[in-house]
Design a protein around this motif. Structure first.
Motif, PDB file in Angstrom:
ATOM      1  N   HIS A  71      -6.209  79.778   5.276  1.00 38.32           N
ATOM      2  CA  HIS A  71      -7.589  81.482   4.712  1.00 38.32           C
ATOM      3  C   HIS A  71      -8.426  81.290   4.909  1.00 38.32           C
ATOM      4  O   HIS A  71      -8.270  80.464   3.659  1.00 38.32           O
ATOM      5  CB  HIS A  71      -6.203  82.477   4.632  1.00 38.32           C
ATOM      6  CG  HIS A  71      -6.197  82.306   2.662  1.00 38.32           C
ATOM      7  ND1 HIS A  71      -7.032  82.744   2.416  1.00 38.32           N
ATOM      8  CD2 HIS A  71      -5.161  81.905   1.761  1.00 38.32           C
ATOM      9  CE1 HIS A  71      -6.461  82.808   1.000  1.00 38.32           C
ATOM     10  NE2 HIS A  71      -5.192  81.981   0.716  1.00 38.32           N
ATOM     11  N   ASP A 108      -8.746  79.190  -3.600  1.00 43.75           N
ATOM     12  CA  ASP A 108      -8.240  79.752  -2.489  1.00 43.75           C
ATOM     13  C   ASP A 108      -9.092  80.802  -1.696  1.00 43.75           C
ATOM     14  O   ASP A 108      -9.228  81.796  -1.342  1.00 43.75           O
ATOM     15  CB  ASP A 108      -7.412  80.603  -3.939  1.00 43.75           C
ATOM     16  CG  ASP A 108      -6.227  81.845  -2.775  1.00 43.75           C
ATOM     17  OD1 ASP A 108      -5.655  80.965  -1.437  1.00 43.75           O
ATOM     18  OD2 ASP A 108      -5.936  82.505  -3.029  1.00 43.75           O
ATOM     19  N   MET A 109      -9.313  79.921  -0.398  1.00 43.62           N
ATOM     20  CA  MET A 109      -8.806  78.489  -0.567  1.00 43.62           C
ATOM     21  C   MET A 109      -9.642  77.255   0.377  1.00 43.62           C
ATOM     22  O   MET A 109      -9.350  77.265   1.216  1.00 43.62           O
ATOM     23  CB  MET A 109      -7.058  77.633   0.230  1.00 43.62           C
ATOM     24  CG  MET A 109      -6.898  78.909   1.529  1.00 43.62           C
ATOM     25  SD  MET A 109      -5.331  78.584   1.973  1.00 43.62           S
ATOM     26  CE  MET A 109      -5.891  77.107   2.526  1.00 43.62           C
ATOM     27  N   GLU A 142      -4.501  87.248   4.366  1.00 43.45           N
ATOM     28  CA  GLU A 142      -3.814  86.671   3.796  1.00 43.45           C
ATOM     29  C   GLU A 142      -4.489  86.975   2.084  1.00 43.45           C
ATOM     30  O   GLU A 142      -2.941  87.573   2.030  1.00 43.45           O
ATOM     31  CB  GLU A 142      -3.702  84.742   3.933  1.00 43.45           C
ATOM     32  CG  GLU A 142      -2.787  84.939   3.283  1.00 43.45           C
ATOM     33  CD  GLU A 142      -2.630  84.453   1.151  1.00 43.45           C
ATOM     34  OE1 GLU A 142      -1.637  84.654   1.051  1.00 43.45           O
ATOM     35  OE2 GLU A 142      -3.180  84.070   0.744  1.00 43.45           O
ATOM     36  N   GLU A 143      -4.781  87.594   1.901  1.00 39.37           N
ATOM     37  CA  GLU A 143      -5.268  87.970   0.638  1.00 39.37           C
ATOM     38  C   GLU A 143      -4.615  89.887   0.659  1.00 39.37           C
ATOM     39  O   GLU A 143      -4.212  90.557  -0.159  1.00 39.37           O
ATOM     40  CB  GLU A 143      -6.749  88.290   0.347  1.00 39.37           C
ATOM     41  CG  GLU A 143      -6.525  86.544  -0.237  1.00 39.37           C
ATOM     42  CD  GLU A 143      -5.879  85.980  -1.471  1.00 39.37           C
ATOM     43  OE1 GLU A 143      -4.805  86.000  -1.939  1.00 39.37           O
ATOM     44  OE2 GLU A 143      -5.983  84.228  -1.470  1.00 39.37           O
ATOM     45  N   GLU A 171      -2.585  76.177   0.648  1.00 41.76           N
ATOM     46  CA  GLU A 171      -2.747  77.065  -0.477  1.00 41.76           C
ATOM     47  C   GLU A 171      -2.681  75.416  -1.769  1.00 41.76           C
ATOM     48  O   GLU A 171      -1.988  74.663  -2.100  1.00 41.76           O
ATOM     49  CB  GLU A 171      -1.924  77.792  -0.686  1.00 41.76           C
ATOM     50  CG  GLU A 171      -1.677  78.740   0.354  1.00 41.76           C
ATOM     51  CD  GLU A 171      -2.620  79.961  -0.405  1.00 41.76           C
ATOM     52  OE1 GLU A 171      -2.917  80.135  -1.030  1.00 41.76           O
ATOM     53  OE2 GLU A 171      -2.672  80.762   0.973  1.00 41.76           O
TER      54      GLU A 171
END
Ligand SMILES: [Zn+2]
Length: 384
Positions: A71, A108-109, A142-143, A171
């Motif tokens: 991501h 991350d990431m 993603e977050e 990740e």
């Protein structure tokens, strides 16, 4: 554009950190990685939905199909003045004789995004006639809530019968140093919203009321009992209350209802159905009147063996023979949970996770420099 090679992973990571891609923004990260892959001969497709952008870059055809997953979005940096170096500068600094790259997303990431991109480009340039299919899927959500992200692209892959055999999620997985931990699965996540309904009344007349707060306390005590002891691959299923609300504001009124929210991180001994039965049994035994709403956030998955795991362990053993990798299923959910149901072996393997989402997020430069080489080796082992 500067030509990036497998040795310019630090530069590419810095260039990605400079793009302030606060979730669900991509801020041009996928354009940059996409250009590198297009130059190497990959075909690109952008899937945009609900404000999320996803890049799917593919090369080759047929099986085996190895998909790298990552991501480009990051969590907010928090107060920039609390950072030792500006969060989007991508500063390399030495600490106790070790070089570290600071910046939001370094671990991350975006470091892994850079490493996966450069490993794929190098692999295809060296082996244009490789077996099967190799690819990269990057999402910008993603977050955040994940809407329009990997779940949708997974549905698209399924529709096209383009099912990855192997999915390596970059990740951050390491506890201290790259290679010390490989995530071979994840627990499932289930959230329950439970409202216990009693009878409102004056505190001085307990015989005329039913106190839902007391009832909720009894129910929570039941639900907190261990569901299982875990197994060789997974820790025991865990339960946590995350929110509780009740009260009218008056000192002398018992409220009509008490709401609480709770979450199970459950292993492969449980299922959403088994947890639902457990909740209903507890409510029935206590003779409570409850409204229950369940939300399955992810099913557990496990890739405890297979060619992907062997390739990752071989790559680690060749570069860092002194390390004995731990195979772990700990931690929160990741986008791997959307790929695993396709029947794909899914592993998470990336740099140290100890500073992710924190002020002064950073990654060890020596780990970052090794990472694309390990990813490249995995591709060689699986696709040649
Ligand atoms: Zn992440």
């Amino acid at each position: 554009m500067a030509a990036y090679t497998i040795d310019s992973v630090v530069e590419l990571t810095k260039d990605l950190i400079a793009k302030q891609s606060l979730t669900p923004e991509d801020a041009g990260c996928q354009e940059l990685t996409g250009r590198i892959l297009a130059d190497a001969g990959f075909s690109l497709e952008t899937v945009s939905k609900d404000g999320t952008v996803n890049l799917l870059a593919l090369h080759g055809s047929g099986a085996p199909f190895t998909l790298f997953l990552g991501h480009t979005d990051v969590v907010p940096p928090g107060p920039a003045e609390h950072w030792t170096y500006p969060p989007f500068a991508g500063t390399v600094a030495a600490q106790d004789g070790e070089e570290l790259l600071y910046g939001r997303g370094s671990a991350d990431m975006k470091g892994s995004d850079a490493a996966m991109t450069l490993a794929l480009a190098a692999f295809v340039q060296a082996h244009p006639e490789h077996q099967g299919t190799v690819g990269l899927l990057l999402t910008s959500n993603e977050e955040g809530d994940g809407r329009g992200g990997v779940q949708d692209v997974a549905a698209l892959l399924k529709e096209r019968a383009l099912i990855p055999d192997y999915c390596l999620v970059g990740e951050p997985s390491a506890a201290q140093t790259l290679g010390d931990t490989v995530k071979i699965g994840r627990r499932g996540s289930l959230t329950a919203h439970i409202t216990v309904i009693g009878k409102q009344g004056h505190v001085a007349y307990p015989e005329r009321l039913i106190n839902p707060v007391h009832q909720a306390a009894s129910l929570i005590a039941r639900l907190a009992a261990p569901l299982d002891q875990g197994n060789d691959s997974f820790p025991p299923t865990s339960f946590e209350v995350t929110n509780i609300k009740a009260g009218t504001g008056a000192e002398n009124v018992v409220p009509e209802s008490c709401y609480f929210m709770c979450n199970w991180r459950y292993n492969n001994l449980q299922s959403p159905e088994s947890i639902e039965r457990f909740i209903n049994a507890a409510i029935a035994e206590l003779k409570l009147n409850c409204r229950v709403q369940l939300k399955v956030n992810g099913l557990p998955f496990l890739s405890a063996q297979g060619a992907l795991l062997e390739a990752v362990l071989t790559a680690i053993a060749e570069s860092r023979p002194e390390i004995k990798p731990q195979l772990s299923t700990s931690g929160g959910t990741s986008d791997g949970r959307f790929i695993a149901p396709l029947g794909t072996q899914v592993l998470e393997f990336g740099p140290c996770a100890s500073t992710i989402h924190q002020i002064d997020e950073r990654v060890q430069v020596k780990d970052l420099k090794l990472l694309p080489k390990l990813y490249l080796r995995v591709l060689e082992l699986l696709q040649l």
